[in-house]
Structures are given as structure tokens and as C-alpha cells.
Design an enzyme around this catalytic site. Sequence first.
Site, PDB file in Angstrom:
ATOM      1  N   GLU A 164      -5.268  -8.396   0.106  1.00  0.00           N
ATOM      2  CA  GLU A 164      -6.011  -8.117   1.340  1.00  0.00           C
ATOM      3  C   GLU A 164      -7.476  -7.889   1.004  1.00  0.00           C
ATOM      4  O   GLU A 164      -7.789  -7.249  -0.011  1.00  0.00           O
ATOM      5  CB  GLU A 164      -5.515  -6.837   2.052  1.00  0.00           C
ATOM      6  CG  GLU A 164      -4.243  -6.987   2.836  1.00  0.00           C
ATOM      7  CD  GLU A 164      -3.898  -5.706   3.599  1.00  0.00           C
ATOM      8  OE1 GLU A 164      -4.818  -4.964   4.007  1.00  0.00           O
ATOM      9  OE2 GLU A 164      -2.692  -5.451   3.780  1.00  0.00           O
ATOM     10  N   GLU A 178       0.792  -1.242   0.000  1.00  0.00           N
ATOM     11  CA  GLU A 178       0.000   0.000   0.000  1.00  0.00           C
ATOM     12  C   GLU A 178       0.819   1.286   0.000  1.00  0.00           C
ATOM     13  O   GLU A 178       0.804   2.053   0.964  1.00  0.00           O
ATOM     14  CB  GLU A 178      -0.963   0.010   1.184  1.00  0.00           C
ATOM     15  CG  GLU A 178      -1.906  -1.169   1.193  1.00  0.00           C
ATOM     16  CD  GLU A 178      -3.149  -0.929   2.043  1.00  0.00           C
ATOM     17  OE1 GLU A 178      -3.112  -0.074   2.945  1.00  0.00           O
ATOM     18  OE2 GLU A 178      -4.159  -1.600   1.782  1.00  0.00           O
TER      19      GLU A 178
HETATM   20  C1  PNW Z   1      -4.697  -1.894   5.223  1.00  0.00           C
HETATM   21  N1  PNW Z   1      -8.327   3.310   4.173  1.00  0.00           N
HETATM   22  O1  PNW Z   1      -4.794  -0.604   5.697  1.00  0.00           O
HETATM   23  C2  PNW Z   1      -3.353  -2.340   5.752  1.00  0.00           C
HETATM   24  O2  PNW Z   1      -2.513  -2.900   4.782  1.00  0.00           O
HETATM   25  C3  PNW Z   1      -3.445  -3.217   6.947  1.00  0.00           C
HETATM   26  O3  PNW Z   1      -2.239  -3.158   7.663  1.00  0.00           O
HETATM   27  C4  PNW Z   1      -4.645  -2.833   7.769  1.00  0.00           C
HETATM   28  O4  PNW Z   1      -4.686  -3.481   9.002  1.00  0.00           O
HETATM   29  C5  PNW Z   1      -5.871  -3.162   6.937  1.00  0.00           C
HETATM   30  O5  PNW Z   1      -5.807  -2.608   5.642  1.00  0.00           O
HETATM   31  C6  PNW Z   1      -7.168  -2.742   7.595  1.00  0.00           C
HETATM   32  O6  PNW Z   1      -7.233  -1.364   7.738  1.00  0.00           O
HETATM   33  C7  PNW Z   1      -5.728   0.294   5.273  1.00  0.00           C
HETATM   34  O7  PNW Z   1      -8.552   4.240   4.983  1.00  0.00           O
HETATM   35  C8  PNW Z   1      -6.006   1.332   6.149  1.00  0.00           C
HETATM   36  O8  PNW Z   1      -8.875   3.308   3.044  1.00  0.00           O
HETATM   37  C9  PNW Z   1      -6.875   2.323   5.773  1.00  0.00           C
HETATM   38  C10 PNW Z   1      -7.465   2.283   4.515  1.00  0.00           C
HETATM   39  C11 PNW Z   1      -7.201   1.240   3.649  1.00  0.00           C
HETATM   40  C12 PNW Z   1      -6.333   0.250   4.027  1.00  0.00           C
END
Ligand code: PNW
Length: 454
Positions: free
Chosen positions: A360, A172
Site C-alpha cells: 500500500e 497491518e
Molecule cells: C491503511 N495511520 O490504514 C489500511 O490498510 C487501509 O485500509 C486504509 O484505507 C489506508 O491505509 C489509508 O488509511 C491505515 O494512522 C490507517 O498511520 C491509519 C494509519 C496507517 C494506515
Amino acid sequence: SPLTSATRERGFPKGFLWGTATSAYQIEGAPTEDGRGPSIWDTFSDVKTNTYTGDNGDMGADHFHRYREDIALMQELGVQTYQFSVSWSRIFPEGTGTPNPRGWDFYDRMLDTLLAAGVQPFCTLYHWDLPQAMMKVGGWQSRDTAKAFADYSAYAVKHLSDRVKHFITMSEVSQFVDGGYRYGSDAPGLKLSDAIVAQVTHNVLVGHGLAVQAVRANARAGTKVGIADNAVSTCPVIETPENIAAARKAYREMNARSLTPIMEGRYSEDYLKGLGANAPKFTAEDMKLISTPLNFIGLNVYEPTWIRASADPGGYEIVDMPKSYPIMAAKWLELGPDGMYWSPKHLQALWGVKEIYITENGAASLDVPTKTGEVLDVDRILFLRSYLEQLQRAVSEGVPVKGYFLWSLIDNYEWSDGYAMRFGITYVDYKTMKRTIKLSGQFYKEVIARNGLA
Ligand code: PNW
């Protein structure tokens, strides 16, 4: 087998890989054990106001000590693959220089146990926990960090390549760049200008490219390498040919910071024009590096972005979410299973990608155990089933998705949202560290057993 002819069309191809995913800082704990150096997440979460109730990753899910139990969970669920990340500062406590001789001990034990359990590892080299020492040069503000990342990657791949066949350079790009360097909501907690953020993004992409080459130069034959991108999932709000074309165009433009340059070897004109004087400095050589061909692309699929064709021919517009739009327990996580169909579909259509993994997908639920200790997370099941239906639709049309990693195997440290936000299909009681498979875990087990939906 419960699979009957009436359900056959709900199936997935033979050999489809079902997995779960985690990341080092979110689950391991043991922040100083075996000589681990501090990461930017240790430093950031030391400041109580940076995270929910001051939570930090010191305990995580104590996976460092309970990995056997967690692998047993995978066996119980029947997962065939597991995506984990390596903590860079366990291996190089100072980011660069002398590796820590005990740094691999934990990963060696974990991988031996995993392989003995018949679970295939996917290894992510960077999931946000930059060694704190790299902040001496400003973290990803400096190209030195890209270089250090490539050196660490080379060293890691030499060590792991006898057991790991799939490497993911990083997780990401836009999420950790914006959280860490634009909004300050994630480590290292900086709020920098658009110009610097654009340069940080570029340096990260260069780091990715250098790491791809490091993997190729040091891995055994047959090793595959890719990236896990949180691509913006542009979905046609109504599936007309015009809206589909608009959503495809939006996919290329809205992913101009990572997927598009990685696939095309250049920044789009619109991206550079939009940045104007804030555009990053780069060379033609950089762009070649960034677009080093990959074996696969990983897509993280969460919330959708709804698109329709605009009045001007060939244009697109975003359809804003109404206030009443359904969300999961995490406020940012708007429900949108269509993204699970459209994101890989666009990826194939735009760039002819031949190997895709969903690296994911998952959801937060409030997860209050019943008196008897069950976790009846029917909302998470609703989320997962609806997304998997769309994934089945994609693969049944020949979109080359080869596997799916559910985020996450166990509840864990959800970054600045702390331990209150639970993404696991296994409940972790943080007082006792006891693991209990949730109802959603039983649902996923059933999906894996029948290689399809009911
Ligand atoms: C991902 N958003 O994070 C990460 O890769 C993980 O480490 C995390 O635990 C998981 O998704 C759940 O959040 C994100 O705001 C965090 O769009 C925020 C966003 C997307 C992905």
C-alpha cells in the site's frame, strides 16, 4: 514511446508489477447479499458516534455490483496486478462451521473478469472485517480466532488457488490491533489493558503463522504467501553513516511487534523488557509458527519516522515533527517519501529479504470536482511522484522490490473517517456511484506506460 535515453535512469526493471489495492469492507457494500454474515465493522459502524457523520460500509463503493466497471478502470490505467481482500463472513457467516455455498459467487465472477482483463490477483485473506460471531470468544483476544482464521484460510485457498498465485495472510497487524483493542477507534472498539493488547498481538501473529501453513498445505505448487505490514518507516534525518545505522537499529526495535518476530522467530529482549509484567504468554512452538518462512514481505508505506544517532554510542532517537510539518488531507499522513526508500532497504539489510512488494501507498486529498467534473488532485500527484522517485532509487540499488500497489483504485469507505476521506485515484460520486479517473490516475497511467518516471 516517450522514454528517451535522458530518462532511462528513471525507469523500473522489466517485469516490475504496477498495481492498485482495495479491501472488501471498504468497497464492496452489499452487506447481506448472497448470505453474508455480519462483521465487526457492521456492528461498530452501527453506532453513529463511532464514525465520521455515522458513515458505515453498507454501500462502500458498490463494487459488489460494479466490479466490471472497476476492472475496466484497471484496464484503462494499464495496471498489471490488483490486490483485493476476501470478506471472511461472506464465506463463513458464523466465522467457523458451515461455509455459505453462495459466498464465493461474487469473488468467482470478479476473478473471472479480472483474469480475462489480464490483471493478476493478489488476495488478502484478512483486512480487518472479522466475522461478528468471533466476538463470542472475544475476537483476537482468543486463540480460537487464530484457529478459525486458519480453517477459513485453508478453505479459501483450496477454492482460489487455481486462479490466485499470491496470498497475503493479513493487513497491518499493529494498526487493527491498536485501533480495535487499545484505542477503540476501529472495530470492535475496545479499550483494553497493555497486557491484553500484547496478548491480542501475539494471538494475531499465531493466526498469521497458522494461515501461512494453511496456504502451503492447500495451495497449488508455486503459490506464494506473505504478509502486508505497516512497518514503521524509520528514516535517517540526514543520511550520514551514523544516522543510517541508527535508523536501521530503530527499524528492528520499532517493528518489534510484527516484522521482527516474524523474521527472527523471537521477541526482542527490549520488547519483552519494555512490557515487563504485561508481556504476552507464548511458547517456543508459537515463535516457530510465527516465523514460518514467507515467500515475500509486503510493506505499506505512508508516513515517515525521522531518526538520528543519539549521544550514547550506537543509540538512536526519534526526531519529533515540528508543528509546521507538511501533511496530506488525512492528519496522520505526514509527507515523507524517504520511507519508500528506507523501509525496503532496511528489510533487505537486516534480514536478507529477497522479495518485497509495496502493498500500500497513497494519500488522501480533498478532491473537489471542477464544474466540468475533473478532479485536479495535484497534491496527490506530488505525494505519489515523490514516493515513486524514492522507490526507483531503491530498486536501482538492487533492493528487491518486485511490485507496487497504489492505495487505492477508487475512493472508498475510509473506516472511522467515513466517506469524507478519499484515497482513490478514481473519484466516486457517492450519489450516482459514477467513477471518474482523477488527474493522479492519469499520472499513474503514464508511470505504468513508461515503466518509470518522466
Ligand atoms: C491503511 N495511520 O490504514 C489500511 O490498510 C487501509 O485500509 C486504509 O484505507 C489506508 O491505509 C489509508 O488509511 C491505515 O494512522 C490507517 O498511520 C491509519 C494509519 C496507517 C494506515
